[in-house]
Design an enzyme around this catalytic site. Structure first.
Site, short mmCIF file in Angstrom:
data_model
loop_
_atom_site.label_atom_id
_atom_site.label_comp_id
_atom_site.label_asym_id
_atom_site.label_seq_id
_atom_site.Cartn_x
_atom_site.Cartn_y
_atom_site.Cartn_z
N LYS A 93 -18.11 30.04 7.63
CA LYS A 93 -16.83 30.03 6.91
C LYS A 93 -16.25 28.62 6.87
CE LYS A 93 -14.46 33.98 7.03
NZ LYS A 93 -13.69 35.07 7.60
N PHE A 110 -8.32 29.88 10.37
CA PHE A 110 -8.71 30.91 11.31
C PHE A 110 -9.84 31.70 10.67
CE2 PHE A 110 -5.90 31.34 15.00
CZ PHE A 110 -5.01 30.31 14.72
N ALA A 128 -2.20 32.45 8.15
CA ALA A 128 -1.78 33.66 7.43
C ALA A 128 -2.97 34.57 7.17
CB ALA A 128 -1.14 33.27 6.10
N ASP A 167 -6.84 39.29 0.24
CA ASP A 167 -7.91 38.70 -0.56
C ASP A 167 -7.79 39.10 -2.03
OD1 ASP A 167 -9.25 37.25 1.43
OD2 ASP A 167 -10.06 39.12 2.25
N ASN A 188 -1.30 43.83 4.99
CA ASN A 188 -2.20 43.99 6.14
C ASN A 188 -1.38 43.96 7.43
OD1 ASN A 188 -2.05 41.15 7.11
ND2 ASN A 188 -2.89 40.78 5.07
N ILE A 234 -6.07 29.85 -0.14
CA ILE A 234 -5.13 28.76 0.16
C ILE A 234 -5.79 27.71 1.05
CG2 ILE A 234 -2.92 28.24 1.27
CD1 ILE A 234 -2.26 31.25 0.29
N1 CTP Z 1 -7.28 32.30 3.75
C1 CTP Z 1 -6.48 31.71 2.79
N2 CTP Z 1 -6.38 32.29 1.56
C2 CTP Z 1 -7.07 33.40 1.27
C3 CTP Z 1 -7.89 34.02 2.25
C4 CTP Z 1 -7.97 33.43 3.49
O1 CTP Z 1 -5.85 30.69 3.07
N3 CTP Z 1 -6.96 33.95 0.07
C5 CTP Z 1 -7.41 31.61 5.04
C6 CTP Z 1 -6.81 32.33 6.23
O2 CTP Z 1 -5.49 31.90 6.45
C7 CTP Z 1 -7.72 31.90 7.36
C8 CTP Z 1 -9.05 31.69 6.68
O3 CTP Z 1 -8.78 31.54 5.31
O4 CTP Z 1 -7.33 30.65 7.88
C9 CTP Z 1 -10.06 32.75 6.86
O5 CTP Z 1 -9.53 34.01 6.59
P1 CTP Z 1 -10.42 35.31 6.74
O6 CTP Z 1 -9.62 36.51 6.37
O7 CTP Z 1 -11.12 35.29 8.06
O8 CTP Z 1 -11.55 35.03 5.70
P2 CTP Z 1 -11.72 35.37 4.20
O9 CTP Z 1 -11.70 34.13 3.41
O10 CTP Z 1 -10.76 36.42 3.79
O11 CTP Z 1 -13.21 35.91 4.18
P3 CTP Z 1 -13.79 37.35 4.56
O12 CTP Z 1 -12.66 38.33 4.45
O13 CTP Z 1 -14.84 37.56 3.56
O14 CTP Z 1 -14.32 37.26 5.95
#
Ligand code: CTP
Length: 403
Positions: A338, A324, A273, A277, A209, A306
């Site tokens: 969230k 975040f 980070a 997903d 990304n 994570i």
């Molecule tokens: N995060 C993480 N591990 C993942 C996905 C997200 O640690 N596999 C953490 C990111 O570092 C961030 C937070 O979760 O602090 C939210 O990330 P975001 O991309 O906004 O949310 P998602 O969990 O991916 O949810 P969605 O894409 O459905 O909004």
């Protein structure tokens, strides 16, 4: 106020070097130990004998001195310090620092150090205002170098303007401030994730990304400046490893999770980070070829979360787990949901929709979501977001542990 502090003072070649002699005295009066490196140009302005007499230490100057290297190698010299101070920091030494040039003992020690560096510039006003010096300073600031001064004033060359080195007592104040208010998180351990993760499709292709890592790296740097022992677990980015931070470079989400677990226990974890997903379920061992049979179908499986995993860790949960929320719509409402879903304490929500300029940009606009409150922060640089967050964390710990 500086009792027990070890300062490595690098004296470069400027007329202001004479003030550094007084600086040594003032620092020692306050209990600091001062070791000095005098550059060759510096030795044109002050003598090794005066520096040695005032510091009551051997003065180091020669990178290739066998005696010096045996007694105190340049790596040890740069590591056995609580702070490295470059005073005067000339335009020349700043240019070398910005470009990683290591052609004498001073610049080699500056490249080898893992400690915070404070530069105290001193130069002619035109040199100070030159675009090259500005650019070098920006690079150094982005890497966490602290700056004290310069100030406006009359210069040795007869001109007047900015570029005059701070007076010794003002430098002492800057150093004392750094140690006093600059280390509200000393004794705390911080974990930060940053950058994107890369998920292999085959040996040459991956899913990733647009995360630049700017925000996560800035947070790790701010933690280190605040005195926390900081581990940064980062995916591939163009960012430089922040000084004083222990950096673990990983690629995949699963490797990031493992590195985070290895970094525990920590008092605080900030997940900045942009973790992928999903990942391809079975990455191909060989490069997938175009065999005329149409595009390959990728089956994706979900990656571990994570942030949620750190927030739910049973025995070693950091006291404060912060995430975040990258949102493109209903930012505050989605972030609140969230926070609950992930089980973390605070969420910094930001708008990453097209045109917001957040991903890869230098600025961020945060909605700071806690259990009880949503605070809208003004749009500011990612460095300022980092500083404000670390400040908030320091205040939180101070309230928990008022001693
Ligand atoms: N995060 C993480 N591990 C993942 C996905 C997200 O640690 N596999 C953490 C990111 O570092 C961030 C937070 O979760 O602090 C939210 O990330 P975001 O991309 O906004 O949310 P998602 O969990 O991916 O949810 P969605 O894409 O459905 O909004």
């Amino acid at each position: 106020m500086l009792s027990g502090k070890r300062i490595l003072l690098i004296i470069a070649g400027g007329i202001a070097a004479y003030k550094s002699l007084d600086l040594i005295r003032r620092l020692r009066e306050r209990g600091a130990t001062v070791r000095c490196i005098l550059t060759r140009a510096g030795a044109e302005f002050v003598t090794p004998l005066s520096v040695s007499a005032l510091s009551e230490q051997t003065v180091h100057g020669d990178l290739f001195s066998l005696t010096d290297e045996n007694e105190m190698g340049h790596i040890r010299l740069s590591r056995e310090a609580d702070l490295v101070v470059v005073a005067p920091a000339t335009a020349n030494i700043m240019a070398k620092m910005a470009n990683g040039i290591a052609d004498d003992l001073a610049t080699t020690a500056l490249l080898a150090t893992d400690k915070i560096v404070m530069a105290v510039p001193a130069m002619n006003v035109r040199m100070w205002e030159h675009a090259a010096t500005r650019a070098n300073m920006e690079i150094l600031m982005a890497r966490g170098v602290l700056f004290a001064g310069p100030v406006d004033g009359a210069m040795a060359c007869g001109e007047f303007g900015a570029g005059r080195m701070l007076d010794p007592l003002d430098i002492v104040t800057a150093i004392e401030t750094h140690f006093a208010t600059g280390a509200p998180l000393s004794g705390k351990r911080a974990l930060v994730t940053s950058g994107p993760t890369l998920e292999a499709i085959d040996p040459v292709r991956y899913i990733a990304n647009r995360s630049s890592g700017k925000q996560g790296h800035a947070i790790a740097a701010a933690f280190a400046r605040a005195g926390a022992a900081t581990t940064l677990v980062t995916g591939p980015t163009m960012q430089i490893d922040p000084p004083g931070v222990s950096v673990v470079h990983i690629e995949s989400a699963r490797a990031m999770l493992e590195a985070c677990r290895n970094a525990l226990p920590a008092h605080v974890a900030v997940c900045a980070a942009a973790v992928s997903d999903w990942r391809p379920e079975t990455p191909s061992d060989n490069k997938i070829k175009k065999n005329g049979g149409g595009a390959p179908a990728l089956t994706l499986v979900e990656n571990p979360d994570i942030l949620a995993s750190l927030a739910k860790t049973d025995n070693a949960r950091p006291a404060l787990v912060i995430g975040f929320a990258a949102e493109t719509e209903n930012v505050a409402a989605n972030a609140t949901a969230k926070r609950l879903k992930k089980g973390c304490d605070w969420i910094l929500a930001n708008d990453v929709s097209t045109g917001s300029g957040t991903f890869g940009g230098d600025e961020n606009q945060i909605h700071f979501v806690t259990e009880t409150n949503i605070e809208d922060w003004p749009r500011m640089s990612k460095e300022d977001v980092a500083a404000r967050l670390v400040d908030q964390i320091a205040r939180h710990f101070a309230e928990q542990d008022p001693a």
